[in-house]
Enzyme design. Structure first.
Site, PDB file in Angstrom:
ATOM      1  N   ASP A  16      -8.065 -26.375  19.003  1.00  9.67           N
ATOM      2  CA  ASP A  16      -7.087 -26.633  17.942  1.00  9.67           C
ATOM      3  C   ASP A  16      -6.055 -25.508  17.892  1.00  9.67           C
ATOM      4  O   ASP A  16      -4.850 -25.757  17.921  1.00  9.67           O
ATOM      5  CB  ASP A  16      -7.800 -26.751  16.588  1.00  9.67           C
ATOM      6  CG  ASP A  16      -8.903 -27.799  16.634  1.00  9.67           C
ATOM      7  OD1 ASP A  16      -8.565 -28.983  16.779  1.00  9.67           O
ATOM      8  OD2 ASP A  16     -10.087 -27.429  16.564  1.00  9.67           O
ATOM      9  N   GLU A 271      -9.478 -30.107  25.368  1.00  5.42           N
ATOM     10  CA  GLU A 271      -8.129 -30.671  25.443  1.00  5.42           C
ATOM     11  C   GLU A 271      -7.136 -29.732  26.112  1.00  5.42           C
ATOM     12  O   GLU A 271      -6.465 -30.086  27.079  1.00  5.42           O
ATOM     13  CB  GLU A 271      -7.655 -31.022  24.026  1.00  5.42           C
ATOM     14  CG  GLU A 271      -6.234 -31.545  24.017  1.00  5.42           C
ATOM     15  CD  GLU A 271      -5.859 -32.302  22.753  1.00  5.42           C
ATOM     16  OE1 GLU A 271      -6.724 -32.936  22.130  1.00  5.42           O
ATOM     17  OE2 GLU A 271      -4.664 -32.265  22.403  1.00  5.42           O
TER      18      GLU A 271
HETATM   19  O1  TRH Z   1     -12.454 -24.815  23.024  1.00  7.13           O
HETATM   20  P1  TRH Z   1     -12.407 -26.251  23.348  1.00  7.13           P
HETATM   21  O2  TRH Z   1     -13.676 -26.879  23.578  1.00  7.13           O
HETATM   22  O3  TRH Z   1     -11.643 -27.045  22.230  1.00  7.13           O
HETATM   23  C1  TRH Z   1     -12.056 -28.287  21.730  1.00  7.13           C
HETATM   24  C2  TRH Z   1     -11.116 -29.380  22.130  1.00  7.13           C
HETATM   25  O4  TRH Z   1      -9.774 -29.087  21.866  1.00  7.13           O
HETATM   26  C3  TRH Z   1     -11.489 -30.640  21.421  1.00  7.13           C
HETATM   27  O5  TRH Z   1     -10.557 -31.657  21.716  1.00  7.13           O
HETATM   28  C4  TRH Z   1     -11.517 -30.388  19.952  1.00  7.13           C
HETATM   29  O6  TRH Z   1     -11.872 -31.508  19.281  1.00  7.13           O
HETATM   30  C5  TRH Z   1     -12.513 -29.294  19.673  1.00  7.13           C
HETATM   31  O7  TRH Z   1     -12.127 -28.124  20.347  1.00  7.13           O
HETATM   32  C6  TRH Z   1     -12.620 -28.987  18.213  1.00  7.13           C
HETATM   33  O8  TRH Z   1     -11.550 -26.453  24.696  1.00  7.13           O
HETATM   34  P2  TRH Z   1      -9.986 -26.400  24.953  1.00  7.13           P
HETATM   35  O9  TRH Z   1      -9.303 -27.532  24.260  1.00  7.13           O
HETATM   36  O10 TRH Z   1      -9.820 -26.325  26.387  1.00  7.13           O
HETATM   37  O11 TRH Z   1      -9.466 -25.066  24.298  1.00  7.13           O
HETATM   38  C7  TRH Z   1      -9.792 -23.819  24.788  1.00  7.13           C
HETATM   39  C8  TRH Z   1      -8.639 -22.845  24.556  1.00  7.13           C
HETATM   40  O12 TRH Z   1      -9.088 -21.533  24.778  1.00  7.13           O
HETATM   41  C9  TRH Z   1      -7.468 -23.085  25.491  1.00  7.13           C
HETATM   42  O13 TRH Z   1      -6.251 -22.872  24.817  1.00  7.13           O
HETATM   43  C10 TRH Z   1      -7.649 -22.015  26.549  1.00  7.13           C
HETATM   44  C11 TRH Z   1      -8.220 -20.899  25.714  1.00  7.13           C
HETATM   45  N1  TRH Z   1      -8.970 -19.878  26.451  1.00  7.13           N
HETATM   46  C12 TRH Z   1      -8.386 -18.648  26.624  1.00  7.13           C
HETATM   47  O14 TRH Z   1      -7.236 -18.441  26.195  1.00  7.13           O
HETATM   48  N2  TRH Z   1      -9.089 -17.669  27.282  1.00  7.13           N
HETATM   49  C13 TRH Z   1     -10.329 -17.874  27.784  1.00  7.13           C
HETATM   50  O15 TRH Z   1     -10.921 -16.945  28.375  1.00  7.13           O
HETATM   51  C14 TRH Z   1     -10.922 -19.163  27.623  1.00  7.13           C
HETATM   52  C15 TRH Z   1     -12.285 -19.421  28.156  1.00  7.13           C
HETATM   53  C16 TRH Z   1     -10.217 -20.138  26.926  1.00  7.13           C
END
Ligand code: TRH
Length: 375
Positions: A16, A271
């Site tokens: 989010d 996402e």
């Molecule tokens: O963390 P998520 O599992 O987020 C989820 C999804 O958005 C899902 O649709 C939603 O319903 C739920 O949350 C509540 O995975 P996502 O979407 O890939 O988000 C991870 C974020 O973290 C992304 O912006 C990348 C960031 N990130 C970093 O910046 N550095 C890191 O080292 C890692 C591992 C991730």
């Protein structure tokens, strides 16, 4: 220039705030809009953007005003454009402030990303609010020109293209990871707890190809450490025959993007990382955010149908499909993985075409600005 209020509630995980932070930056930096971002969980936010002060009610990062969205919501003027991210429910007092404006704000509910057919029909639907002259619009990200598109920074494709082997070498050295060897495949692992992972780790350890695994913090690290029966200590890797695993710290968002550019295959989730894997133009395996009663299966199948429609190399689309299904819903993950790995070159070539197709949907921030401007 318009004033935008962007509201984000961190349900769990980082998706989010990951999406909202990218959007806020693009609106401010690329469209010169005046952006105020309300976030209820500054600690999660600070992991993606380390300069965030977690105890501050109000702060600026670049030109963006960041406000802590606490239960005790302050009296503020409503902005010209209000984004309610992922149906996060605006504070009642803020809705009153919106209704008091002479010119009603443009009120947008930014939805989750999906490739399902109904998204095109629901994108931009208006929902007039009872007992007020306010109207909320539903804005659906998606993969076709009749949806809101996905987030993409203006310079992203150029930056991606400029990330050559010298830049990649420098990237690995900054992370303290050894340079590539010719016989290895480099894999990034960002996942939820996954029942298929132990079996996949076993397959990787047995070879025949060397796998260097870059493990992100959280669920992936916990499961990998459990499988090895040891924990990551500093930069030291864990090794089992053909498998070498490195534990990564949580990377700032821009560095995380580069990790996906630098690896041969990316396991991503949710996402935002799912979208970034597509812009990385590398083969990837998506773990979808799990929902009750396997509701997420329909969503995953919808994306697979859309993503693989033009992948015509015999066997390649089937290899991707099989691997993704085994990763999400069980099945022969080891065999599915080696089949996927065998088709890697075709999938990688196709990833570039897919990114161009994705670009045709336009990017989400542009599409939002056009909607608000009525253009
Ligand atoms: O963390 P998520 O599992 O987020 C989820 C999804 O958005 C899902 O649709 C939603 O319903 C739920 O949350 C509540 O995975 P996502 O979407 O890939 O988000 C991870 C974020 O973290 C992304 O912006 C990348 C960031 N990130 C970093 O910046 N550095 C890191 O080292 C890692 C591992 C991730």
């Amino acid at each position: 220039m318009r004033r935008w209020d962007l509201f984000c509630r961190v349900v769990d995980n980082f998706g989010d705030i990951g999406v909202c932070w990218r959007l806020a930056r693009q609106l401010a930096e690329e469209h010169r809009q005046d952006v105020r971002l309300w976030v209820d969980d500054l600690t999660s936010f600070s992991r993606l953007c380390p300069s965030i002060a977690t105890a501050a009610d109000s702060q600026r990062v670049g030109s963006i005003e960041i406000r802590h969205w606490s239960a005790d919501f302050p009296v503020v003027n409503a902005a010209d454009v209000v984004i309610e991210a992922f149906a996060c429910e605006l504070p009642a007092s803020y809705i009153d402030a919106m209704a008091r404006r002479e010119l009603a704000p443009v009120w947008i509910n930014l939805e989750y990303l999906s490739a399902e057919d109904w998204v095109e029909d629901c994108h931009l639907l208006a929902s007039p609010q009872t007992n007020s002259r306010l109207t909320k619009h539903f804005f659906f990200p998606g993969f076709t020109p009749r949806t809101g598109g996905v987030l993409r920074e203006r310079d992203l494709l150029a930056d991606r293209a400029a990330f050559d082997s010298a830049a990649e070498g420098e990237f690995w050295s900054t992370l303290g990871i050894p340079p590539r060897s010719a016989d290895e495949i480099r894999v990034a692992l960002f996942c939820y707890e996954n029942a298929a992972l132990p079996e996949l780790l076993r397959a990787w350890s047995e070879g025949p190809q060397r796998v260097r695994l870059l493990v992100t913090p959280g669920a992936a690290t916990a499961q990998v450490e459990r499988w090895f029966g040891r924990v990551f200590l500093g930069a030291g890797p864990l090794e089992a025959d053909f498998l070498t695993a490195h534990g990564l710290p949580f990377l700032p968002q821009a560095t995380f993007d580069r990790l996906l550019w630098a690896c041969d295959v990316n396991f991503v989730r949710g996402e935002d990382s799912f979208v970034r894997a597509q812009w990385a133009q590398r083969p990837f395996v998506w773990q979808i955010y799990p929902q009750a009663e396997n509701a997420h299966r329909v969503k995953l199948e919808a994306f697979l149908a859309c993503y693989l429609a033009e992948l015509k190399v015999p066997g390649a689309a089937e290899a991707v499909r099989r691997c993704w299904l085994a990763w999400n819903f069980g099945g022969e993950i080891a065999a599915a993985w080696w089949d996927f790995a065998e088709n890697r070159q075709s999938v990688e070539r196709y990833a570039k075409d897919w990114a161009s197709q994705l670009d045709q949907a336009g990017n989400l921030a542009n599409n939002l600005v056009c909607f608000v401007n009525g253009t």
